[in-house]
Design a protein around this motif. Sequence first.
Motif, short mmCIF file in Angstrom:
data_model
loop_
_atom_site.label_atom_id
_atom_site.label_comp_id
_atom_site.label_asym_id
_atom_site.label_seq_id
_atom_site.Cartn_x
_atom_site.Cartn_y
_atom_site.Cartn_z
N THR A 22 0.69 -1.16 0.10
CA THR A 22 -0.03 0.15 0.04
C THR A 22 0.76 1.12 0.05
OG1 THR A 22 -1.67 -0.97 1.11
CG2 THR A 22 -1.67 1.17 1.29
N CYS A 23 2.09 1.35 0.75
CA CYS A 23 3.02 2.36 0.95
C CYS A 23 3.51 2.69 -0.45
CB CYS A 23 4.09 2.19 2.04
SG CYS A 23 3.37 2.36 3.60
N ALA A 24 3.88 1.52 -1.30
CA ALA A 24 4.45 1.67 -2.51
C ALA A 24 3.48 2.36 -3.61
CB ALA A 24 4.88 0.35 -3.18
N LEU A 25 2.22 1.83 -3.62
CA LEU A 25 1.46 2.17 -4.46
C LEU A 25 0.72 3.64 -4.16
CD1 LEU A 25 -0.35 -0.94 -4.97
CD2 LEU A 25 0.92 0.07 -6.40
N THR A 26 1.10 4.22 -3.17
CA THR A 26 0.52 5.76 -2.61
C THR A 26 1.57 6.58 -2.24
OG1 THR A 26 0.46 4.87 -0.28
CG2 THR A 26 -1.70 4.70 -1.59
N GLY A 27 2.82 6.18 -2.22
CA GLY A 27 3.93 7.06 -2.12
C GLY A 27 4.02 7.62 -0.67
N THR A 28 3.57 6.37 0.30
CA THR A 28 3.67 6.89 1.82
C THR A 28 5.06 6.17 2.36
OG1 THR A 28 1.11 6.70 1.81
CG2 THR A 28 2.26 6.32 3.82
N VAL A 29 5.46 6.89 3.17
CA VAL A 29 6.96 6.38 3.82
C VAL A 29 6.43 5.58 4.90
CG1 VAL A 29 8.61 7.22 5.21
CG2 VAL A 29 7.74 8.54 3.37
N LEU A 30 7.21 4.25 5.10
CA LEU A 30 6.91 3.41 5.94
C LEU A 30 8.08 3.29 7.18
CD1 LEU A 30 5.31 0.93 7.13
CD2 LEU A 30 6.56 -0.64 5.50
N HIS A 31 7.79 3.27 8.34
CA HIS A 31 8.67 3.40 9.50
C HIS A 31 8.56 2.19 10.19
CE1 HIS A 31 9.58 7.67 8.86
NE2 HIS A 31 8.34 7.79 8.61
N LEU A 32 9.39 1.19 10.54
CA LEU A 32 9.28 0.01 11.03
C LEU A 32 10.07 0.01 12.57
CD1 LEU A 32 9.43 -2.71 8.37
CD2 LEU A 32 7.68 -1.68 9.54
N VAL A 33 9.37 -0.09 13.60
CA VAL A 33 10.08 0.13 14.92
C VAL A 33 10.45 -1.42 15.43
CG1 VAL A 33 9.84 1.06 17.39
CG2 VAL A 33 8.88 2.41 15.64
N ARG A 34 11.46 -1.88 15.95
CA ARG A 34 11.98 -2.98 16.41
C ARG A 34 11.67 -3.09 17.71
NH1 ARG A 34 16.75 -0.87 13.76
NH2 ARG A 34 17.24 -1.96 12.07
N PRO A 35 11.37 -4.44 18.33
CA PRO A 35 11.89 -5.56 17.50
C PRO A 35 10.74 -6.22 16.52
CG PRO A 35 11.20 -6.06 19.77
CD PRO A 35 11.10 -4.70 19.63
N LEU A 36 10.95 -6.65 15.52
CA LEU A 36 10.01 -7.05 14.36
C LEU A 36 9.90 -8.62 14.83
CD1 LEU A 36 11.61 -5.52 11.16
CD2 LEU A 36 10.07 -4.46 12.78
N GLY A 37 8.52 -9.12 14.62
CA GLY A 37 8.22 -10.40 14.97
C GLY A 37 8.90 -11.32 13.69
N PHE A 38 9.57 -10.82 12.89
CA PHE A 38 9.82 -11.57 11.64
C PHE A 38 11.30 -10.92 11.10
CE2 PHE A 38 6.78 -8.23 10.70
CZ PHE A 38 7.63 -7.43 10.22
#
Length: 155
Positions: A22-38
């Motif tokens: 969705t972010c790619a298709l809308t030009g939205t920036v994605l921020h991921l906060v660790r820890p990630l479950g994967f």
Amino acid sequence: MSLHIVLVEPEIPSNTGNIARTCALTGTVLHLVRPLGFSVDDKALKRAGLDYWNLVEIHYYDSFFEVLEKYPNGEFYYATTKSKNKYTDNHYKDESFFVFGKETKGLSKEILEGNIDKGIRIPMRSNIARSLNLANSVNIILYEALRQLNFPNIE
């Protein structure tokens, strides 16, 4: 012009993959906060994000407070079932940040403390103890913000 999705400690790779798409298709920036479950190399993550993963601007952090520190003037909204404010009650601006918690617990008390006035919720039946899927929730809120901004840079 950008909007920002912040996922705090996401646990399910397919949700994050769908959100990245969705972010790619809308030009939205994605921020991921660790820890990630994967692992970000996880096959399920890449399968859900398909070939969009490399088209997303992604930033990684070790704590949510690093995000706040990096964007001290950001307009942050916190997705939580604990808010009285509906996601449609706000007038979003360019550079708004939408913060979502982990699938099993939502946002921590530590993050919500002092920010409940910026909390937003998606209305749903109250007699069911569960909530919407994370990827669906992100899409609902993000597309409302995009609609308010007249879908900038997308057709």
